[in-house]
Structure formats: C-alpha cells, structure tokens
Design a protein around this motif. Sequence first.
Motif, PDB file in Angstrom:
ATOM      1  N   ARG A 145      -2.581  -2.195  -7.899  1.00  0.00           N
ATOM      2  CA  ARG A 145      -2.226  -0.818  -7.545  1.00  0.00           C
ATOM      3  C   ARG A 145      -0.710  -0.695  -7.329  1.00  0.00           C
ATOM      4  O   ARG A 145      -0.084   0.280  -7.743  1.00  0.00           O
ATOM      5  CB  ARG A 145      -2.970  -0.396  -6.280  1.00  0.00           C
ATOM      6  N   ASP A 155     -13.317   4.864  -9.472  1.00  0.00           N
ATOM      7  CA  ASP A 155     -11.952   4.396  -9.259  1.00  0.00           C
ATOM      8  C   ASP A 155     -11.831   2.944  -9.723  1.00  0.00           C
ATOM      9  O   ASP A 155     -12.523   2.062  -9.217  1.00  0.00           O
ATOM     10  CB  ASP A 155     -11.591   4.510  -7.767  1.00  0.00           C
ATOM     11  N   ALA A 206       2.715   1.715  -3.297  1.00  0.00           N
ATOM     12  CA  ALA A 206       1.763   2.123  -4.335  1.00  0.00           C
ATOM     13  C   ALA A 206       1.412   3.597  -4.207  1.00  0.00           C
ATOM     14  O   ALA A 206       1.266   4.302  -5.212  1.00  0.00           O
ATOM     15  CB  ALA A 206       0.501   1.267  -4.249  1.00  0.00           C
ATOM     16  N   GLU A 207       1.289   4.077  -2.974  1.00  0.00           N
ATOM     17  CA  GLU A 207       0.871   5.457  -2.752  1.00  0.00           C
ATOM     18  C   GLU A 207       2.018   6.450  -2.866  1.00  0.00           C
ATOM     19  O   GLU A 207       1.849   7.542  -3.435  1.00  0.00           O
ATOM     20  CB  GLU A 207       0.225   5.583  -1.373  1.00  0.00           C
ATOM     21  N   HIS A 221      -4.557   4.144 -14.721  1.00  0.00           N
ATOM     22  CA  HIS A 221      -5.790   4.015 -13.936  1.00  0.00           C
ATOM     23  C   HIS A 221      -6.409   5.370 -13.592  1.00  0.00           C
ATOM     24  O   HIS A 221      -7.634   5.482 -13.505  1.00  0.00           O
ATOM     25  CB  HIS A 221      -5.525   3.216 -12.650  1.00  0.00           C
ATOM     26  N   GLU A 264      -3.471  -0.528 -15.850  1.00  0.00           N
ATOM     27  CA  GLU A 264      -3.149  -0.243 -14.457  1.00  0.00           C
ATOM     28  C   GLU A 264      -2.374   1.080 -14.352  1.00  0.00           C
ATOM     29  O   GLU A 264      -2.646   1.916 -13.489  1.00  0.00           O
ATOM     30  CB  GLU A 264      -2.311  -1.377 -13.848  1.00  0.00           C
ATOM     31  N   GLU A 276       0.829  -1.206   0.000  1.00  0.00           N
ATOM     32  CA  GLU A 276       0.000   0.000   0.000  1.00  0.00           C
ATOM     33  C   GLU A 276       0.866   1.261   0.000  1.00  0.00           C
ATOM     34  O   GLU A 276       0.597   2.209  -0.757  1.00  0.00           O
ATOM     35  CB  GLU A 276      -0.913  -0.012   1.222  1.00  0.00           C
ATOM     36  N   PHE A 280      -9.567   0.947  -9.156  1.00  0.00           N
ATOM     37  CA  PHE A 280      -8.957   0.105  -8.133  1.00  0.00           C
ATOM     38  C   PHE A 280      -9.929  -0.176  -6.985  1.00  0.00           C
ATOM     39  O   PHE A 280      -9.505  -0.550  -5.882  1.00  0.00           O
ATOM     40  CB  PHE A 280      -7.672   0.739  -7.598  1.00  0.00           C
TER      41      PHE A 280
END
Length: 220
Positions: A90, A162, A16-17, A152, A149, A13, A164
């Motif tokens: 993601r 969204d 990905a962010e 996205h 992806e 996470e 995702f």
Amino acid sequence: MTARARIRDAALEMFAEHGMRGATFRGIAEAAGVSVGLVQHHFGSKQELREACDAYALDTIHRLSAEKIDGIGDPGFLAKAMRIDLPVRRYLARALVDGSPAAARVFDDLVDTTERYFVEPLPPGVNAPATADVHAYSAALVAMSIGMEVLHEHLSRALGVDTFTPEGSLRLRRALFEIFDDRLLSPELAARARAAMREYESGNFGRTAPIGEDPGEKAG
C-alpha cells in the motif's frame, strides 16, 4: 515493537493514505501512540522518516522474495507474508504515484534485484526466462507487478474486494500465479512475433510509408 518501529509502521500507513505532503508528524505520532517529540527524536525530518520507510519497504521485499520459493507451499509463510507485505505494498503504491526521487530509486532497485535473481543460479523449480534481454525482461516484470499496486483502486472495483486486504490479495495472487503458470502463446506464435520484430528492426519489412501516414496522400 520498539517505539521507532511503531513510528515507522504508522508512517507507512500515513504516507500511503495521505502522501508525503499530506502526512504530518502529529498524525504519525497519534497513529503510533507516541509524542511528536519522540517522532522528532528518532527521525529529525519528514524526509528522513520517508527514507526510513523506503529502506524498510525494500528490505521487506528482499527478505520475502528470498523466502518465497521455499515457502510457496507453506500456509504459515503465506500468513506471515500477508501481515508484513500488505502495508508495504500500500505504501509503495502511493509512493510511486507521488513520483518522488525516492520512489524512482525504489523502482530501479527492484529492477536491479529482479535482474540479479535471473542471472544468478536459479533455485529448484524456477525456469530461466526465455529472453536475450534480461534487463528489459526484469523491468517489464517489475512494472507489471508494481502496476497492480498502483491500480489497486480499479482492481478492487473490478473484483468487488479491496486488494489490500487478505481476501482481495489472495484472489489477486491466485490469478497472478495462474498467469505465470499458463503459457498464453504457443511456441510457434511466439516465434513468429519475435521474427516480425527482428525483421522490423532490420528494416527489411517492405513498409512503404511511416506509421500514421496515408500512402494515398503522396499519390494525390
């Protein structure tokens, strides 16, 4: 889940962010609900943690791909795939944009896996691709899938949801399935396109000037 698995999922996470540079051990530890020391105990460096995420992402893709044909009509499989697959997708979207050597290995592995899938005996219900270049076919297919992806944000804006999230992912999956199910070109038109490319490669196509050159320039 074990502490190691919680740390890995939190890292998926955070990477990905924030990307590889922006993610920190402290942020990953807070997201996983563990101490920074425990993150360092399981993963000695951020690079080691990134490699563990890459390995998990590839393993997840392989497992879900192996089960996909059998589970294609099973809502339970779809729910499982959504729960497991969305965080990985993601993560891969950001990893590929970052352009790291690890991301390149992920892409190359996906191409190799796809190519092996097509050259081995196919499961019932799957048609063999009509291509003489399975490697290029596999690379193009992976690029189209991964491209969704990477793009996205644009897809989410265009669809108003969204991609995702389960809702957005289902809408996109449905469209992709319909594309695979459709034959957008007639056999005759596809044959004409292939013939034109073969003629171009042979050089017997009667073009007198290179692309981008104005034939009138030499005449003047």
